[in-house]
Motif scaffolding. Sequence first.
Motif, PDB file in Angstrom:
ATOM      1  N   ASN A 121      51.542  57.140  -6.706  1.00  0.00           N
ATOM      2  CA  ASN A 121      50.842  55.971  -6.163  1.00  0.00           C
ATOM      3  C   ASN A 121      49.369  55.964  -6.544  1.00  0.00           C
ATOM      4  O   ASN A 121      48.747  54.901  -6.623  1.00  0.00           O
ATOM      5  CB  ASN A 121      50.999  55.921  -4.646  1.00  0.00           C
ATOM      6  CG  ASN A 121      52.370  55.437  -4.224  1.00  0.00           C
ATOM      7  OD1 ASN A 121      53.056  54.759  -4.986  1.00  0.00           O
ATOM      8  ND2 ASN A 121      52.783  55.780  -3.009  1.00  0.00           N
ATOM      9  N   PRO A 167      42.725  48.013  -4.553  1.00  0.00           N
ATOM     10  CA  PRO A 167      43.984  47.492  -4.007  1.00  0.00           C
ATOM     11  C   PRO A 167      44.603  46.428  -4.914  1.00  0.00           C
ATOM     12  O   PRO A 167      45.736  46.003  -4.685  1.00  0.00           O
ATOM     13  CB  PRO A 167      43.554  46.898  -2.660  1.00  0.00           C
ATOM     14  CG  PRO A 167      42.124  46.522  -2.878  1.00  0.00           C
ATOM     15  CD  PRO A 167      41.552  47.541  -3.807  1.00  0.00           C
ATOM     16  N   LYS A 173      49.053  54.062  -9.587  1.00  0.00           N
ATOM     17  CA  LYS A 173      49.283  52.631  -9.366  1.00  0.00           C
ATOM     18  C   LYS A 173      48.060  51.963  -8.753  1.00  0.00           C
ATOM     19  O   LYS A 173      48.000  50.733  -8.659  1.00  0.00           O
ATOM     20  CB  LYS A 173      50.485  52.438  -8.436  1.00  0.00           C
ATOM     21  CG  LYS A 173      51.804  52.906  -9.015  1.00  0.00           C
ATOM     22  CD  LYS A 173      52.921  52.769  -7.994  1.00  0.00           C
ATOM     23  CE  LYS A 173      54.248  53.301  -8.537  1.00  0.00           C
ATOM     24  NZ  LYS A 173      55.331  53.238  -7.517  1.00  0.00           N
ATOM     25  N   THR A 174      47.094  52.781  -8.327  1.00  0.00           N
ATOM     26  CA  THR A 174      45.941  52.261  -7.581  1.00  0.00           C
ATOM     27  C   THR A 174      44.627  52.489  -8.320  1.00  0.00           C
ATOM     28  O   THR A 174      43.580  52.006  -7.879  1.00  0.00           O
ATOM     29  CB  THR A 174      45.877  52.951  -6.187  1.00  0.00           C
ATOM     30  OG1 THR A 174      47.187  53.021  -5.632  1.00  0.00           O
ATOM     31  CG2 THR A 174      44.999  52.166  -5.219  1.00  0.00           C
ATOM     32  N   LEU A 202      39.372  53.641  -7.123  1.00  0.00           N
ATOM     33  CA  LEU A 202      40.584  52.967  -6.669  1.00  0.00           C
ATOM     34  C   LEU A 202      40.362  51.476  -6.464  1.00  0.00           C
ATOM     35  O   LEU A 202      39.240  51.020  -6.271  1.00  0.00           O
ATOM     36  CB  LEU A 202      41.052  53.591  -5.353  1.00  0.00           C
ATOM     37  CG  LEU A 202      41.208  55.111  -5.323  1.00  0.00           C
ATOM     38  CD1 LEU A 202      41.579  55.574  -3.914  1.00  0.00           C
ATOM     39  CD2 LEU A 202      42.241  55.580  -6.338  1.00  0.00           C
ATOM     40  N   LEU A 245      48.317  53.519  -2.459  1.00  0.00           N
ATOM     41  CA  LEU A 245      47.974  54.932  -2.302  1.00  0.00           C
ATOM     42  C   LEU A 245      47.732  55.315  -0.853  1.00  0.00           C
ATOM     43  O   LEU A 245      48.338  56.267  -0.350  1.00  0.00           O
ATOM     44  CB  LEU A 245      46.735  55.274  -3.129  1.00  0.00           C
ATOM     45  CG  LEU A 245      46.284  56.739  -3.051  1.00  0.00           C
ATOM     46  CD1 LEU A 245      47.359  57.669  -3.597  1.00  0.00           C
ATOM     47  CD2 LEU A 245      44.963  56.940  -3.770  1.00  0.00           C
ATOM     48  N   LYS A 282      46.007  45.566  -8.495  1.00  0.00           N
ATOM     49  CA  LYS A 282      46.547  46.276  -9.652  1.00  0.00           C
ATOM     50  C   LYS A 282      45.771  45.931 -10.920  1.00  0.00           C
ATOM     51  O   LYS A 282      45.515  44.771 -11.208  1.00  0.00           O
ATOM     52  CB  LYS A 282      48.023  45.942  -9.846  1.00  0.00           C
ATOM     53  CG  LYS A 282      48.680  46.713 -10.984  1.00  0.00           C
ATOM     54  CD  LYS A 282      50.161  46.412 -11.062  1.00  0.00           C
ATOM     55  CE  LYS A 282      50.820  47.081 -12.253  1.00  0.00           C
ATOM     56  NZ  LYS A 282      50.670  48.546 -12.237  1.00  0.00           N
ATOM     57  N   VAL A 338      43.866  51.159   0.891  1.00  0.00           N
ATOM     58  CA  VAL A 338      43.860  50.868  -0.536  1.00  0.00           C
ATOM     59  C   VAL A 338      45.268  51.195  -1.023  1.00  0.00           C
ATOM     60  O   VAL A 338      45.584  52.320  -1.380  1.00  0.00           O
ATOM     61  CB  VAL A 338      42.744  51.633  -1.291  1.00  0.00           C
ATOM     62  CG1 VAL A 338      42.830  53.129  -1.069  1.00  0.00           C
ATOM     63  CG2 VAL A 338      42.728  51.285  -2.765  1.00  0.00           C
ATOM     64  N   LYS A 339      46.097  50.196  -0.982  1.00  0.00           N
ATOM     65  CA  LYS A 339      47.534  50.367  -1.185  1.00  0.00           C
ATOM     66  C   LYS A 339      47.901  50.148  -2.657  1.00  0.00           C
ATOM     67  O   LYS A 339      47.246  49.362  -3.345  1.00  0.00           O
ATOM     68  CB  LYS A 339      48.294  49.404  -0.281  1.00  0.00           C
ATOM     69  CG  LYS A 339      47.998  49.662   1.197  1.00  0.00           C
ATOM     70  CD  LYS A 339      48.613  48.584   2.074  1.00  0.00           C
ATOM     71  CE  LYS A 339      48.250  48.839   3.553  1.00  0.00           C
ATOM     72  NZ  LYS A 339      48.766  47.756   4.425  1.00  0.00           N
TER      73      LYS A 339
END
Length: 287
Positions: free
Chosen positions: A267, A112, A270-271, A110, A42, A114, A39-40
């Motif tokens: 991060n 992935p 951001k997630t 969370l 993060l 945005k 889960v980017k």
Amino acid sequence: MFRSALRLKTLVRPAVAQVNSIARLHAVPELPYKFQEGVKPLLSAEALKVVYGEHQTDLINRLNRLIAGTPYESKLYYEVIMDSAASATDAQIFNNASQAWNNDFFLRSLTPNKKEMSERLRKALADSFGNVETFEQEFKANALGLFGSGWTWLVEDQNQRLVLLNTYNAGTPHHRRRQQRFDQTSTDLNFAKAAQDPRSGNSTFSAPLSTPSSSSSSSASNAAASGLRDGNASGSYMPILCVSMWEHAYLTDYGVTRTGREKYLDNFFKTVDWDTVEARIFRVGGF
């Protein structure tokens, strides 16, 4: 604005399934995204494999072994947490059940993809923290103030204020006896120790609680039926958002330094799935 915790019991309860042929107990629920991809930005795929594929599975398997053949075996997941929290002899059951719940709640916060924060959510955060930027800054500072393993939470109190809360180890906002808010080595930040008690009125982001008015009989009965505890009477809170500050959550991608933890928290924001956060605050669709 408190949402019924009865709904929470239903929605966050892991599906009943067989785990390692132990018993027909609890299983690790699927995430709303593909954990094999991470889960980017993060968590990489490797890091999420540790946090979800290994750690979460181990927690649920250990819990199942602990409750097999006991009265807990037939309880809903949330009931296992609350009942073991009230017991002086069931600490192992609580630790595994609560840690798995916290971890699942963190991961379900969370995405992935945005997400932008809505104006309604911005206003809700601004009402409690002044503005969104201050909320994020103080959330990060609170998390960095944890010396050791734990969780930093955005929670709602009985007076419908959004406040921050730190819990150590498997501490939960749901039950005052197991919040595990205090540690003598808890912080290297001046205000973070006070921030661990959102009712103290001493933190930079928590105004003192006003004296609550007496609840009406209908409100009291609704709270009792839902399983909610009064924020002042028992110190329980409604969780809205949390970040794991356990080493296994950030070690794979960020290492052990403070700089690494700061990047991890950057991060994290951001997630965050702000749609999910908004739904929790405004009781839309539940947890």
